[in-house]
Design a protein around this motif. Structure first.
Motif, PDB file in Angstrom:
ATOM      1  N   LEU A   1     -14.602 -32.785 122.267  1.00 51.36           N
ATOM      2  CA  LEU A   1     -14.860 -33.767 121.220  1.00 51.36           C
ATOM      3  C   LEU A   1     -15.554 -35.003 121.783  1.00 51.36           C
ATOM      4  CD1 LEU A   1     -11.539 -33.538 119.170  1.00 51.36           C
ATOM      5  CD2 LEU A   1     -13.820 -32.948 118.342  1.00 51.36           C
ATOM      6  N   SER A   2     -15.071 -35.505 122.916  1.00 50.28           N
ATOM      7  CA  SER A   2     -15.694 -36.693 123.500  1.00 50.28           C
ATOM      8  C   SER A   2     -17.095 -36.396 124.019  1.00 50.28           C
ATOM      9  CB  SER A   2     -14.814 -37.255 124.623  1.00 50.28           C
ATOM     10  OG  SER A   2     -13.666 -37.891 124.083  1.00 50.28           O
ATOM     11  N   ARG A   3     -17.307 -35.200 124.545  1.00 46.45           N
ATOM     12  CA  ARG A   3     -18.642 -34.842 125.013  1.00 46.45           C
ATOM     13  C   ARG A   3     -19.626 -34.703 123.848  1.00 46.45           C
ATOM     14  NH1 ARG A   3     -18.716 -29.825 128.839  1.00 46.45           N
ATOM     15  NH2 ARG A   3     -16.459 -29.600 128.857  1.00 46.45           N
ATOM     16  N   THR A   4     -19.105 -34.271 122.708  1.00 42.85           N
ATOM     17  CA  THR A   4     -19.974 -34.044 121.543  1.00 42.85           C
ATOM     18  C   THR A   4     -20.224 -35.316 120.752  1.00 42.85           C
ATOM     19  OG1 THR A   4     -19.124 -31.785 121.345  1.00 42.85           O
ATOM     20  CG2 THR A   4     -20.263 -32.694 119.421  1.00 42.85           C
ATOM     21  N   PHE A   5     -19.171 -36.091 120.500  1.00 41.20           N
ATOM     22  CA  PHE A   5     -19.271 -37.224 119.583  1.00 41.20           C
ATOM     23  C   PHE A   5     -19.179 -38.594 120.257  1.00 41.20           C
ATOM     24  CE2 PHE A   5     -17.425 -33.740 116.940  1.00 41.20           C
ATOM     25  CZ  PHE A   5     -18.500 -33.592 116.077  1.00 41.20           C
TER      26      PHE A   5
END
Length: 449
Positions: A120-124
């Motif tokens: 999630l952190s890598r994507t958003f």
């Protein structure tokens, strides 16, 4: 204003109703047997489609949907974004089957959950994440955090916005005042006590509202959807960020629809800087899931408020949220479905679609236009791009749009029922897009003969 007379609209609707009814004897017979559901359907909006009776779906796969009468449609609705990456993407279907034999819910995390947090952190972007079942829940929880951190009561939303069914967003701006939306069922509270409605793209109005000092958060989509699409003016989001910071309010970006904008949503594509980020619907490939994340400084501030909170129920969380099936589907979607290559395919297809619709509108001489945000396309029955919710409300031509939707469906194309939204998925083909453009061209010709 739409360039089409009421008589033309009524004639088209009557013809298409007859065609639809004759084509679906099995569906009609099944529904005539009656159901034990309230008003005959499991969820009330299943009757909001423009057809005389709902379709009964037999199968949906890829970018196609087939009803029990054996009629297959090119699906550009895709569950109103819930299936934006196509119906049952193979990695998600595989993840569901694998997890199904290992338990569906047990109120404890898994290794997959830890992996999802990183994905999630890598994507958003760098956030401290929580899992919900719907974006409505996620927005509700986000607002609780914002009020706890700021000590303020109100939320600023934009006229015509959509953030699920949270009460705080169920307001409109009428004659310069914030009032309850018309038509709310069983509404007894004056929602203007906790919400302020401003017009999208009006930074002066936002500043005036924030200057009162009682607003905990601005809750906004990057692009207004579900109301005729309204794009932000240049500098609008930068202005929101500056005003929120100056007046001590938090900025909540709800990307539940605008995740169509590209990998990481509109926020990542356009470099927005929210304090709280929300996304739902298709984030787990269609499995009921939403996520909300706090920027590190907000997470720290919230942790400090938790130290002083009285013991008792927080009013946040639901039993089935953050279940292992959600994490299995999130992991599959974030790592294998929500990819740069898939978004590139969606962008190319949506560009092809908006160009085709625009050509059809011009050829028919209609005062309409088409607009696109990433993989999301809409035609709007007004000549110029819209700037706010008030203009969107005026542009919404419900009878005309219903007739067009019905005519498209009879020509083999399904689009969203509530407005004129169309989505291009990673498995949508050029041939499907061309069939939609051809159907739309045929319908606009029918309306202008």
């Amino acid at each position: 204003m739409t360039g089409v007379s009421p008589a033309q609209i009524a004639a088209l609707r009557e013809r298409e109703t007859e065609i639809y009814t004759k084509a679906r004897p099995k569906t009609r017979a099944a529904l005539e047997q009656g159901t034990h559901f309230l008003d005959g359907v499991p969820m009330h909006w299943m009757k909001d489609w423009p057809q005389p009776f709902p379709m009964l779906v037999a199968k949906a796969q890829g970018a196609n949907l087939t009803d029990i009468d054996g009629i297959t449609l090119d699906d550009f609705c895709l569950g109103d974004t819930g299936s934006m990456f196509g119906h049952s993407p193979e990695p998600v279907a595989r993840a569901i089957m694998e997890q199904a034999t290992n338990g569906l819910t047990y109120m404890l995390p898994t290794v997959a959950a830890l992996e999802v947090g990183d994905l999630l952190s890598r994507t958003f972007g760098d956030m401290r994440w929580q899992i919900a079942t719907t974006a409505t829940d996620a927005n509700r929880f986000a607002l609780r955090v914002a009020r706890a951190v700021t000590g303020r009561a109100k939320v600023l939303v934009f006229n015509g916005c959509y953030h699920g069914t949270i009460d705080d967003a169920m307001v409109v701006r009428t004659d310069g005042k914030t009032v309850n939306r018309p038509g709310l069922v069983g509404q007894v509270n004056d929602l203007s006590q906790t919400a302020v409605s401003c017009e999208f793209n009006d930074l002066a109005m936002v500043e005036e509202a924030l200057a009162q000092g009682d607003i905990a958060a601005i809750l906004t989509e990057p692009v207004m959807t579900n109301s005729c699409m309204v794009l932000p003016d240049a500098g609008f989001h930068e202005g929101l960020r500056e005003l929120a910071t100056r007046f001590g309010a938090l900025l909540i970006i709800d990307e539940t629809h605008t995740i169509s904008s590209g990998l990481g949503g509109y926020t990542r594509v356009h470099g927005l800087d929210p304090d709280i980020f929300v996304v739902g619907k298709c984030v787990a490939g269609g499995m009921p899931t939403a996520v909300w994340g706090l920027a590190p400084h907000v997470a720290h501030a919230f942790a400090e408020t938790e130290k002083t909170r009285d013991a008792g129920h927080s009013g946040m969380g639901t039993t089935l949220s953050a279940n292992p099936m959600q994490f299995a589907c999130l992991r599959a979607t974030l790592s294998e479905v929500m990819t740069p290559a898939n978004y590139a395919h969606m962008e190319r297809g949506a560009a092809r679609l908006v160009d085709g619709l625009s050509r059809a509108i011009t050829a028919a001489g209609l005062p309409w236009h088409a607009v696109r945000v990433g993989a999301r396309v809409e035609f709007i029955c007004a000549p110029e791009p819209l700037r706010n919710g008030a203009e969107a409300a005026e542009a919404h031509a419900s009878e005309l749009e219903a007739a067009v939707h019905a005519a498209l469906l009879n020509r083999g194309v399904l689009i969203a029922p509530f407005h004129n939204m169309m989505l291009v998925s990673p498995v949508t083909t050029d041939a499907q897009i061309d069939r939609l453009v051809a159907a739309f061209t045929d319908v606009t010709k029918d309306l202008t003969q």
